[in-house]
Design an enzyme around this catalytic site. Structure first.
Site, mmCIF file in Angstrom:
data_model
loop_
_atom_site.group_PDB
_atom_site.id
_atom_site.type_symbol
_atom_site.label_atom_id
_atom_site.label_comp_id
_atom_site.label_asym_id
_atom_site.label_seq_id
_atom_site.Cartn_x
_atom_site.Cartn_y
_atom_site.Cartn_z
ATOM 1 N N CYS A 83 0.855 -1.193 0.000
ATOM 2 C CA CYS A 83 0.000 0.000 0.000
ATOM 3 C C CYS A 83 0.890 1.242 0.000
ATOM 4 O O CYS A 83 1.800 1.364 0.827
ATOM 5 C CB CYS A 83 -0.897 -0.010 1.224
ATOM 6 S SG CYS A 83 -1.903 1.488 1.405
ATOM 7 N N CYS A 86 0.536 3.196 3.518
ATOM 8 C CA CYS A 86 1.052 2.748 4.816
ATOM 9 C C CYS A 86 2.073 1.623 4.729
ATOM 10 O O CYS A 86 2.529 1.133 5.758
ATOM 11 C CB CYS A 86 -0.107 2.318 5.709
ATOM 12 S SG CYS A 86 -0.920 0.795 5.156
ATOM 13 N N CYS A 131 -7.144 -0.998 1.701
ATOM 14 C CA CYS A 131 -6.139 -1.474 2.639
ATOM 15 C C CYS A 131 -6.763 -1.645 4.026
ATOM 16 O O CYS A 131 -7.459 -0.759 4.517
ATOM 17 C CB CYS A 131 -4.987 -0.473 2.690
ATOM 18 S SG CYS A 131 -3.721 -0.854 3.922
ATOM 19 N N CYS A 134 -4.841 1.201 6.587
ATOM 20 C CA CYS A 134 -5.085 2.649 6.497
ATOM 21 C C CYS A 134 -6.404 3.012 5.809
ATOM 22 O O CYS A 134 -6.769 4.174 5.759
ATOM 23 C CB CYS A 134 -3.927 3.343 5.786
ATOM 24 S SG CYS A 134 -3.817 3.028 4.008
ATOM 25 N N CYS A 154 -8.285 -5.677 -9.448
ATOM 26 C CA CYS A 154 -7.824 -4.642 -10.375
ATOM 27 C C CYS A 154 -7.390 -3.431 -9.554
ATOM 28 O O CYS A 154 -8.222 -2.767 -8.934
ATOM 29 C CB CYS A 154 -8.964 -4.293 -11.322
ATOM 30 S SG CYS A 154 -8.516 -3.165 -12.631
#
Length: 165
Positions: A83, A86, A131, A134, A154
């Site tokens: 991510c 984070c 995510c 976060c 995707c």
């Protein structure tokens, strides 16, 4: 007009009530946050300081980058896709495949590191994922992936950071 503002103008609550059959037809993986994974909460100002303007639009306002704009779509090295907000590992290179859609695509994910919700943008229900640490918007999951799972995760390339092995 920002997507979330557009949805407010449409009256999403009333639209959602009209479309339960369509929503049930979309994939909704049953995901739970990994045990012990601490949630990261930052103010808007802190997110703006941490992210580029384009990353903020995608991760915090559920935007989408143009197809074929991310170099991560063609990334083939071994490593992790984390991510961008984070640094939580979301995918590995073994989970990636070329979907031909113009966005990095994966047939599965790191268990407990993604959560989903139904997105009614432009009325058509889709499964959005983000995510688990976060809450950053990553992309959408579709049921047209390879046989191993039948799913295509995707992802926006700007929402990811690739770390070579």
């Amino acid at each position: 007009m920002k997507r979330r503002h557009f949805l407010g103008v449409l009256g999403v609550g009333s639209l959602a009530g009209l479309l339960p059959g369509l929503a049930a037809a979309r994939p909704k993986p049953d995901l739970e946050r990994a045990e012990g994974l601490e949630v990261l909460e930052l103010s808007e100002a802190e997110w703006r300081e941490r992210l580029s303007e384009e990353q903020f639009e995608i991760l915090r306002e559920a935007g989408t980058e143009p197809a074929f704009s991310s170099p991560l779509d063609k990334e083939t090295r071994e490593g992790e896709y984390r991510c961008a907000g984070c640094d939580l590992p979301l995918f590995t290179s073994d989970m990636k495949y070329d979907s031909g859609t113009g966005w990095p695509s994966f047939f599965t994910h790191v268990k407990g590191h993604l959560l989903t919700s139904v997105d009614y943008f432009l009325v058509f229900p889709r499964t959005e994922y983000h995510c688990a640490r976060c809450g950053g918007h990553q992309g959408h999951v579709f049921d047209d992936g390879p046989e191993s799972t039948g799913l295509r995760w995707c992802n926006n390339g700007l929402a990811l950071r690739f770390v070579p092995a």
